[in-house]
Motif scaffolding. Structure first.
Motif, PDB file in Angstrom:
ATOM      1  N   ASN A   5      39.917  56.579  25.088  1.00 14.47           N
ATOM      2  CA  ASN A   5      40.861  55.547  24.670  1.00 14.47           C
ATOM      3  C   ASN A   5      41.278  54.671  25.839  1.00 14.47           C
ATOM      4  O   ASN A   5      41.398  53.466  25.714  1.00 14.47           O
ATOM      5  N   TYR A   6      41.531  55.300  26.992  1.00 11.33           N
ATOM      6  CA  TYR A   6      41.936  54.541  28.173  1.00 11.33           C
ATOM      7  C   TYR A   6      40.860  53.529  28.550  1.00 11.33           C
ATOM      8  O   TYR A   6      41.142  52.379  28.793  1.00 11.33           O
ATOM      9  N   TYR A   7      39.633  53.976  28.581  1.00 11.98           N
ATOM     10  CA  TYR A   7      38.536  53.080  28.935  1.00 11.98           C
ATOM     11  C   TYR A   7      38.403  51.960  27.913  1.00 11.98           C
ATOM     12  O   TYR A   7      38.247  50.797  28.257  1.00 11.98           O
ATOM     13  N   GLY A   8      38.484  52.308  26.640  1.00 16.45           N
ATOM     14  CA  GLY A   8      38.334  51.303  25.594  1.00 16.45           C
ATOM     15  C   GLY A   8      39.400  50.233  25.649  1.00 16.45           C
ATOM     16  O   GLY A   8      39.145  49.069  25.405  1.00 16.45           O
ATOM     17  N   GLU A   9      40.640  50.625  25.995  1.00 11.73           N
ATOM     18  CA  GLU A   9      41.738  49.661  26.065  1.00 11.73           C
ATOM     19  C   GLU A   9      41.564  48.685  27.222  1.00 11.73           C
ATOM     20  O   GLU A   9      42.069  47.575  27.183  1.00 11.73           O
ATOM     21  N   ASN A  10      40.907  49.099  28.269  1.00  7.64           N
ATOM     22  CA  ASN A  10      40.747  48.267  29.455  1.00  7.64           C
ATOM     23  C   ASN A  10      39.362  47.655  29.596  1.00  7.64           C
ATOM     24  O   ASN A  10      39.106  46.936  30.549  1.00  7.64           O
ATOM     25  N   LYS A  11      38.490  47.944  28.664  1.00 10.55           N
ATOM     26  CA  LYS A  11      37.110  47.474  28.759  1.00 10.55           C
ATOM     27  C   LYS A  11      37.032  45.947  28.800  1.00 10.55           C
ATOM     28  O   LYS A  11      36.301  45.382  29.608  1.00 10.55           O
ATOM     29  N   GLY A  12      37.792  45.288  27.950  1.00  8.92           N
ATOM     30  CA  GLY A  12      37.757  43.829  27.924  1.00  8.92           C
ATOM     31  C   GLY A  12      38.244  43.221  29.224  1.00  8.92           C
ATOM     32  O   GLY A  12      37.647  42.274  29.748  1.00  8.92           O
ATOM     33  N   ALA A  13      39.329  43.754  29.771  1.00  8.30           N
ATOM     34  CA  ALA A  13      39.863  43.239  31.033  1.00  8.30           C
ATOM     35  C   ALA A  13      38.898  43.508  32.179  1.00  8.30           C
ATOM     36  O   ALA A  13      38.686  42.655  33.041  1.00  8.30           O
ATOM     37  N   ALA A  14      38.292  44.704  32.185  1.00  7.34           N
ATOM     38  CA  ALA A  14      37.342  45.043  33.240  1.00  7.34           C
ATOM     39  C   ALA A  14      36.130  44.108  33.201  1.00  7.34           C
ATOM     40  O   ALA A  14      35.672  43.622  34.240  1.00  7.34           O
ATOM     41  N   THR A  15      35.638  43.858  31.996  1.00  7.30           N
ATOM     42  CA  THR A  15      34.490  42.957  31.851  1.00  7.30           C
ATOM     43  C   THR A  15      34.858  41.538  32.280  1.00  7.30           C
ATOM     44  O   THR A  15      34.080  40.861  32.960  1.00  7.30           O
ATOM     45  N   LEU A  16      36.044  41.097  31.901  1.00  7.60           N
ATOM     46  CA  LEU A  16      36.494  39.759  32.293  1.00  7.60           C
ATOM     47  C   LEU A  16      36.562  39.629  33.807  1.00  7.60           C
ATOM     48  O   LEU A  16      36.094  38.631  34.379  1.00  7.60           O
ATOM     49  N   LEU A  17      37.135  40.622  34.483  1.00  7.39           N
ATOM     50  CA  LEU A  17      37.226  40.570  35.941  1.00  7.39           C
ATOM     51  C   LEU A  17      35.845  40.534  36.594  1.00  7.39           C
ATOM     52  O   LEU A  17      35.611  39.776  37.537  1.00  7.39           O
ATOM     53  N   LEU A  18      34.931  41.341  36.089  1.00  9.84           N
ATOM     54  CA  LEU A  18      33.581  41.356  36.639  1.00  9.84           C
ATOM     55  C   LEU A  18      32.882  40.022  36.382  1.00  9.84           C
ATOM     56  O   LEU A  18      32.220  39.475  37.271  1.00  9.84           O
ATOM     57  N   ARG A  19      33.051  39.496  35.171  1.00 12.39           N
ATOM     58  CA  ARG A  19      32.477  38.177  34.839  1.00 12.39           C
ATOM     59  C   ARG A  19      33.014  37.092  35.753  1.00 12.39           C
ATOM     60  O   ARG A  19      32.249  36.266  36.270  1.00 12.39           O
ATOM     61  N   LEU A  20      34.341  37.068  35.947  1.00 12.00           N
ATOM     62  CA  LEU A  20      34.941  36.028  36.783  1.00 12.00           C
ATOM     63  C   LEU A  20      34.473  36.140  38.228  1.00 12.00           C
ATOM     64  O   LEU A  20      34.092  35.143  38.844  1.00 12.00           O
ATOM     65  N   GLY A  21      34.499  37.357  38.766  1.00 13.86           N
ATOM     66  CA  GLY A  21      34.078  37.537  40.157  1.00 13.86           C
ATOM     67  C   GLY A  21      32.626  37.156  40.385  1.00 13.86           C
ATOM     68  O   GLY A  21      32.310  36.396  41.306  1.00 13.86           O
ATOM     69  N   LEU A  22      31.737  37.656  39.540  1.00 16.10           N
ATOM     70  CA  LEU A  22      30.316  37.316  39.680  1.00 16.10           C
ATOM     71  C   LEU A  22      30.062  35.841  39.380  1.00 16.10           C
ATOM     72  O   LEU A  22      29.239  35.204  40.032  1.00 16.10           O
ATOM     73  N   GLY A  23      30.771  35.323  38.376  1.00 20.39           N
ATOM     74  CA  GLY A  23      30.592  33.911  38.024  1.00 20.39           C
ATOM     75  C   GLY A  23      30.983  32.990  39.163  1.00 20.39           C
ATOM     76  O   GLY A  23      30.277  32.033  39.479  1.00 20.39           O
ATOM     77  N   ILE A  24      32.117  33.287  39.805  1.00 21.32           N
ATOM     78  CA  ILE A  24      32.548  32.478  40.952  1.00 21.32           C
ATOM     79  C   ILE A  24      31.551  32.636  42.090  1.00 21.32           C
ATOM     80  O   ILE A  24      31.135  31.645  42.708  1.00 21.32           O
ATOM     81  N   ILE A  74      27.812  29.669  35.347  1.00 16.95           N
ATOM     82  CA  ILE A  74      28.308  29.024  34.127  1.00 16.95           C
ATOM     83  C   ILE A  74      28.149  29.952  32.927  1.00 16.95           C
ATOM     84  O   ILE A  74      29.063  30.082  32.107  1.00 16.95           O
ATOM     85  N   LEU A  75      26.995  30.598  32.815  1.00 13.01           N
ATOM     86  CA  LEU A  75      26.763  31.518  31.693  1.00 13.01           C
ATOM     87  C   LEU A  75      27.768  32.674  31.700  1.00 13.01           C
ATOM     88  O   LEU A  75      28.276  33.077  30.649  1.00 13.01           O
ATOM     89  N   LEU A  76      28.065  33.190  32.890  1.00 16.70           N
ATOM     90  CA  LEU A  76      29.028  34.281  32.978  1.00 16.70           C
ATOM     91  C   LEU A  76      30.428  33.816  32.589  1.00 16.70           C
ATOM     92  O   LEU A  76      31.165  34.533  31.910  1.00 16.70           O
ATOM     93  N   PHE A  77      30.804  32.621  33.001  1.00 14.61           N
ATOM     94  CA  PHE A  77      32.108  32.071  32.614  1.00 14.61           C
ATOM     95  C   PHE A  77      32.215  31.856  31.109  1.00 14.61           C
ATOM     96  O   PHE A  77      33.257  32.087  30.513  1.00 14.61           O
ATOM     97  N   MET A  78      31.133  31.405  30.508  1.00 17.51           N
ATOM     98  CA  MET A  78      31.152  31.117  29.075  1.00 17.51           C
ATOM     99  C   MET A  78      31.308  32.392  28.254  1.00 17.51           C
ATOM    100  O   MET A  78      31.919  32.374  27.190  1.00 17.51           O
ATOM    101  N   GLY A  79      30.750  33.491  28.738  1.00 20.28           N
ATOM    102  CA  GLY A  79      30.894  34.765  28.047  1.00 20.28           C
ATOM    103  C   GLY A  79      30.193  34.775  26.707  1.00 20.28           C
ATOM    104  O   GLY A  79      29.257  34.017  26.461  1.00 20.28           O
ATOM    105  N   GLY A  80      30.659  35.646  25.813  1.00 24.50           N
ATOM    106  CA  GLY A  80      30.064  35.761  24.481  1.00 24.50           C
ATOM    107  C   GLY A  80      28.581  36.029  24.560  1.00 24.50           C
ATOM    108  O   GLY A  80      28.113  36.830  25.369  1.00 24.50           O
ATOM    109  N   ARG A  81      27.839  35.342  23.721  1.00 22.64           N
ATOM    110  CA  ARG A  81      26.387  35.567  23.712  1.00 22.64           C
ATOM    111  C   ARG A  81      25.718  35.067  24.985  1.00 22.64           C
ATOM    112  O   ARG A  81      24.610  35.472  25.321  1.00 22.64           O
ATOM    113  N   PHE A  82      26.392  34.188  25.738  1.00 18.49           N
ATOM    114  CA  PHE A  82      25.838  33.675  26.983  1.00 18.49           C
ATOM    115  C   PHE A  82      25.943  34.689  28.123  1.00 18.49           C
ATOM    116  O   PHE A  82      25.198  34.619  29.090  1.00 18.49           O
ATOM    117  N   LEU A  83      26.865  35.633  27.982  1.00 17.18           N
ATOM    118  CA  LEU A  83      27.064  36.646  29.013  1.00 17.18           C
ATOM    119  C   LEU A  83      25.796  37.473  29.226  1.00 17.18           C
ATOM    120  O   LEU A  83      25.394  37.728  30.361  1.00 17.18           O
TER     121      LEU A  83
END
Length: 130
Positions: A5-24, A74-83
């Motif tokens: 449950n802990y992992y599932g609750e934070n999965k979206g935030a963790a993915t967002l942080l990784l996407r933002l860092g790699l995207g930048i 750009i693809l990482l920032f866009m997320g969704g199917r582009f991720l």
């Protein structure tokens, strides 16, 4: 605490942080090289002059790489199917960079590129498929 449950609750935030860092990271690698594209390619040719790679191949890679890096960002920032596309393209790009760095025996660069590759692995593994 239930780890699942802990992992599932934070999965979206963790993915967002990784996407933002790699995207930048990747996006800025490409963006700052675009204005000096020719100089960047010339430096790559000089850096790889002692390897088995032909100058033309290195130059074409050097002229293409900044556009690929920017596209990944750009693809990482866009997320969704582009991720997924961004992560796959990022992994392929890192593999090519690892090959080149290993040819030059630049082991510190290989280690950094392997960390990037690992981050792309986690993005692919932990994100939902559209």
């Amino acid at each position: 605490m239930n780890y699942r449950n802990y992992y599932g609750e934070n999965k979206g935030a963790a993915t967002l942080l990784l996407r933002l860092g790699l995207g930048i990271d990747l996006g800025m690698h490409g963006l700052v090289r675009l204005p000096k594209l020719s100089k960047f390619a010339d430096k790559m040719v000089a850096d790889f002059s002692a390897t088995i790679l032909p100058d033309l191949v290195v130059r074409l890679f050097g002229l293409t790489l900044p556009f690929v890096e920017l596209t990944i960002g750009i693809l990482l920032f866009m997320g969704g199917r582009f991720l997924n596309w961004g992560a796959i393209l990022g992994g392929i790009t890192m593999s090519a960079l690892i090959f080149g760095s290993a040819l030059r025996e630049e082991w510190a660069a290989v280690n950094i590129q392997l960390l990037h590759l690992l981050a792309f692995y986690f993005l692919l593994r932990d994100t939902e498929r559209p």
